[in-house]
Design a protein around this motif. Structure first.
Motif, PDB file in Angstrom:
ATOM      1  N   PRO A  11       0.717  -1.123  -0.088  1.00 51.14           N
ATOM      2  CA  PRO A  11       0.103  -0.197  -0.022  1.00 51.14           C
ATOM      3  C   PRO A  11       0.746   1.256   0.218  1.00 51.14           C
ATOM      4  CG  PRO A  11      -0.606  -1.618   1.800  1.00 51.14           C
ATOM      5  CD  PRO A  11       0.523  -2.079   1.258  1.00 51.14           C
ATOM      6  N   ALA A  12       0.531   2.345  -0.576  1.00 52.53           N
ATOM      7  CA  ALA A  12       1.146   3.344  -0.516  1.00 52.53           C
ATOM      8  C   ALA A  12       1.106   4.158   0.726  1.00 52.53           C
ATOM      9  CB  ALA A  12       0.124   4.502  -1.389  1.00 52.53           C
ATOM     10  N   PRO A  13       2.283   4.697   1.108  1.00 52.39           N
ATOM     11  CA  PRO A  13       2.142   5.097   2.482  1.00 52.39           C
ATOM     12  C   PRO A  13       1.207   6.351   2.734  1.00 52.39           C
ATOM     13  CG  PRO A  13       4.028   5.766   1.414  1.00 52.39           C
ATOM     14  CD  PRO A  13       3.472   4.662   0.514  1.00 52.39           C
ATOM     15  N   PRO A  14       0.391   6.495   4.003  1.00 52.44           N
ATOM     16  CA  PRO A  14      -0.167   7.618   4.400  1.00 52.44           C
ATOM     17  C   PRO A  14       0.398   8.910   3.955  1.00 52.44           C
ATOM     18  CG  PRO A  14       0.038   6.652   6.152  1.00 52.44           C
ATOM     19  CD  PRO A  14       0.672   5.640   5.217  1.00 52.44           C
ATOM     20  N   ARG A  15      -0.188   9.894   3.875  1.00 54.62           N
ATOM     21  CA  ARG A  15       0.161  11.357   3.859  1.00 54.62           C
ATOM     22  C   ARG A  15       0.784  11.489   5.239  1.00 54.62           C
ATOM     23  NH1 ARG A  15      -4.518  15.250   1.028  1.00 54.62           N
ATOM     24  NH2 ARG A  15      -4.379  14.168  -1.063  1.00 54.62           N
ATOM     25  N   GLU A  16       1.959  12.545   5.036  1.00 56.52           N
ATOM     26  CA  GLU A  16       2.512  12.708   6.241  1.00 56.52           C
ATOM     27  C   GLU A  16       1.596  12.976   7.423  1.00 56.52           C
ATOM     28  OE1 GLU A  16       6.428  15.321   7.567  1.00 56.52           O
ATOM     29  OE2 GLU A  16       5.655  15.259   5.602  1.00 56.52           O
ATOM     30  N   GLY A  17       1.890  12.217   8.773  1.00 57.38           N
ATOM     31  CA  GLY A  17       0.970  12.788   9.704  1.00 57.38           C
ATOM     32  C   GLY A  17       1.743  13.825  10.496  1.00 57.38           C
ATOM     33  N   HIS A 180      -2.173  -4.101   6.110  1.00 56.30           N
ATOM     34  CA  HIS A 180      -0.974  -3.458   6.210  1.00 56.30           C
ATOM     35  C   HIS A 180      -1.300  -2.049   5.906  1.00 56.30           C
ATOM     36  CE1 HIS A 180       3.173  -3.354   3.870  1.00 56.30           C
ATOM     37  NE2 HIS A 180       2.816  -2.328   4.565  1.00 56.30           N
ATOM     38  N   ALA A 181      -2.292  -1.870   5.201  1.00 54.70           N
ATOM     39  CA  ALA A 181      -2.755  -0.192   5.239  1.00 54.70           C
ATOM     40  C   ALA A 181      -3.530   0.122   6.359  1.00 54.70           C
ATOM     41  CB  ALA A 181      -3.815  -0.260   3.988  1.00 54.70           C
TER      42      ALA A 181
END
Length: 205
Positions: A11-17, A180-181
């Motif tokens: 999965p694509a990593p989430p936007r920066e937290g 995973h996501a």
């Protein structure tokens, strides 16, 4: 019992937290989480996510060895007593045996510390937090299996110890893409940074 892993794209990593942290070679240590044959032999190393898991953990491990960044491995002991296994038994059955072929680490430890793990988190009933403090390490890079179980819970426990956790998005693997996501999105919102391996290597080198 443990379900089989399936092939899925990372999965694509989430936007920066909200966490502003960046890996710092002078402050970080690498946790290679539960990379034992019992767990990882279920992944096909020629397809995703197995291929990315092995390639990226290898790259992180080699970079840390070159930079003399501490490496810690977590490993379950196998053939736990009923008392030691506790509620894990209700979810996962008896778990691995004490067969060295199952318990063995995929990567050589090279003299690095191996913490014996009793629950999902690598901090529970282990000297990991004390070890990191003794090394003046206040960041932990987390890779390995499984993303939504031990890797995520170890990140949450690191956060509780005021150790900045990095759950490395493409250096963990799980049973499904959804698991995973979920791990990445929860971590990014609540307790950890979720960089890619390339992001981390850029800061380490």
């Amino acid at each position: 019992m443990m379900p089989p892993a399936i092939a899925y794209p990372i999965p694509a990593p989430p936007r920066e937290g909200p966490a502003p942290w960046k890996p710092d070679p002078s402050r970080c240590a690498l946790l290679i989480h539960d990379m034992q044959h019992y767990f990882v032999d279920r992944f096909d190393r020629t397809t995703s996510p197995g291929r990315a898991l092995f390639e990226n953990v290898t790259a992180l491990r080699e970079a840390c060895l070159r930079q003399q960044i501490p490496i810690v491995y977590s490993a379950q002991p196998g053939r736990m007593s009923r008392a030691d296994r506790g509620l894990l038994r209700d979810f996962w059955g008896e778990g691995m045996t004490d067969d060295p072929a199952s318990r063995g680490l995929v990567f050589p430890s090279d003299g690095a510390q191996v913490v014996t793990k009793w629950r999902y988190s690598a901090f529970f009933r282990t000297p990991l937090a004390t070890r990191l403090r003794s090394l003046n390490r206040s960041q932990i890079l987390i890779c390995g299996v499984f993303a939504h179980l031990g890797c995520l819970l170890s990140a949450a426990d690191a956060y509780a110890h005021d150790i900045e956790p990095f759950l490395i998005a493409d250096a963990v693997a799980d049973f499904t893409a959804a698991d995973h996501a979920m791990a990445l999105h929860y971590a990014a919102k609540a307790c950890a940074a979720t960089p890619t391996t390339a992001d981390v290597l850029a800061h380490l080198t």
